[in-house]
Design an enzyme around this catalytic site. Sequence first.
Site, short mmCIF file in Angstrom:
data_model
loop_
_atom_site.label_atom_id
_atom_site.label_comp_id
_atom_site.label_asym_id
_atom_site.label_seq_id
_atom_site.Cartn_x
_atom_site.Cartn_y
_atom_site.Cartn_z
N GLY A 7 35.17 32.49 -39.75
CA GLY A 7 36.52 31.91 -39.79
C GLY A 7 36.81 31.13 -38.53
O GLY A 7 36.93 31.73 -37.46
N GLY A 9 39.51 29.63 -37.60
CA GLY A 9 40.94 29.48 -37.29
C GLY A 9 41.19 29.90 -35.84
O GLY A 9 40.25 30.09 -35.06
N GLY A 12 39.53 33.31 -34.94
CA GLY A 12 38.07 33.19 -34.99
C GLY A 12 37.55 32.40 -33.80
O GLY A 12 36.56 32.78 -33.16
N ALA A 121 47.02 34.16 -30.76
CA ALA A 121 46.28 32.89 -30.70
C ALA A 121 47.00 31.85 -31.54
O ALA A 121 47.42 32.14 -32.66
CB ALA A 121 44.86 33.08 -31.21
N LYS A 174 50.33 47.57 -38.70
CA LYS A 174 50.38 46.11 -38.48
C LYS A 174 50.98 45.42 -39.70
O LYS A 174 51.77 44.48 -39.56
CB LYS A 174 48.97 45.57 -38.18
CG LYS A 174 48.97 44.09 -37.92
CD LYS A 174 48.00 43.65 -36.87
CE LYS A 174 48.37 42.25 -36.37
NZ LYS A 174 47.27 41.32 -36.47
N ASN A 182 56.80 38.10 -40.43
CA ASN A 182 56.19 36.85 -40.92
C ASN A 182 57.03 36.14 -41.99
O ASN A 182 57.32 34.95 -41.84
CB ASN A 182 54.76 37.11 -41.39
CG ASN A 182 53.86 37.50 -40.23
OD1 ASN A 182 54.31 38.08 -39.25
ND2 ASN A 182 52.59 37.19 -40.31
N ASN A 192 59.59 34.12 -33.37
CA ASN A 192 59.76 35.57 -33.62
C ASN A 192 61.00 36.16 -32.95
O ASN A 192 61.70 36.99 -33.53
CB ASN A 192 58.52 36.32 -33.12
CG ASN A 192 57.26 35.91 -33.86
OD1 ASN A 192 57.33 35.19 -34.85
ND2 ASN A 192 56.12 36.36 -33.38
O1 PAF Z 1 50.88 37.05 -37.79
C1 PAF Z 1 51.40 36.90 -36.67
O2 PAF Z 1 51.91 35.84 -36.29
C2 PAF Z 1 51.34 38.07 -35.70
O3 PAF Z 1 50.70 39.14 -36.33
C3 PAF Z 1 52.68 38.53 -35.12
C4 PAF Z 1 52.52 39.89 -34.50
C5 PAF Z 1 53.78 38.55 -36.17
C6 PAF Z 1 53.07 37.65 -33.97
O4 PAF Z 1 53.37 36.34 -34.27
#
Ligand code: PAF
Length: 291
Positions: A7, A9, A12, A121, A174, A182, A192
């Site tokens: 991957g 992205g 990756g 990332a 998670k 999200n 966020n």
């Molecule tokens: O998917 C994401 O972006 C991350 O898991 C999180 C923790 C929501 C931070 O942006």
Amino acid sequence: MKVAVVGPGAMGCLFAARLARGGTKTFLVDYKADRAARLNTSGVRVEDEEGVWTAKPEVVTAVPPAVDLVIVLTKAYSTGRLRFPPEVPVLTLQNGLGNVETLCSMVGSARVLVGVTSEGATALGEGHVRHAGTGATCLGAWTSSSPEEAVNALRNAGFDVEATEAPGQLVWEKVAVNAAINPLTAILNVPNGMLLELKDVRQLMRDLVVEAAKVASTEGYRFAQSLVETTEEVCRNTASNISSMLQDIRAGKPTEIDAISGEILRRAQLASLPAPRTRVVYQLVRGLEHH
Ligand code: PAF
């Protein structure tokens, strides 16, 4: 040790670049041959607190047979299309539910390692990534594969890694965080941290986490710490981050909503548990994907 990272992205690229820089023979697997050729010339560029640096993992279009570990960092919807050499341990650090089950059906549970990472990332372009925040990575055997070599390889690359006996618990933690942050950031088009600033949205975020935790409990998972607090802490720690789902929506790409809210809904249905807020955000993100 030879490691293949599948991957190309943001995640990756980050993992492949740091493994290669740390001296591990690293392959970055990109099924798109034209992009793989370009990445082999340009290398992978990383921006972090040290500045900007480039590493040159070998970019290939399929996982080479003679590797010691495969790390899967594709989007969840691609997992079923991957191909793996026989006998090699396969570590998933992907978002969402269902990746583990898919990999187990493909390679057998004894070869599957499961982990979560809170490394941040952001993709800045092809083979170009910003390391947006350092975070822990925890991984363990799904059934019987030893996590030791994977832990050592990632530690040598400078990652903060711990082995865990309960990777399924961490995956659910998670997912509960992702199921709240999200979709809401994607629907509202905000970073966020903004989810904490808007009172009604903050309540909705809490309710989404509670719905996810209830579904997790039907699978036998119990959480020592409040997942609502964990989620709010993630929002604070990643306040200026654009979530991966919002990045996907902005880039016109499919999101991981199916592996996050979609899987929670499927599992809720199996347990005859209502999850009305999860259903609404799922439907709205589906709408945004086709907008
Ligand atoms: O998917 C994401 O972006 C991350 O898991 C999180 C923790 C929501 C931070 O942006």
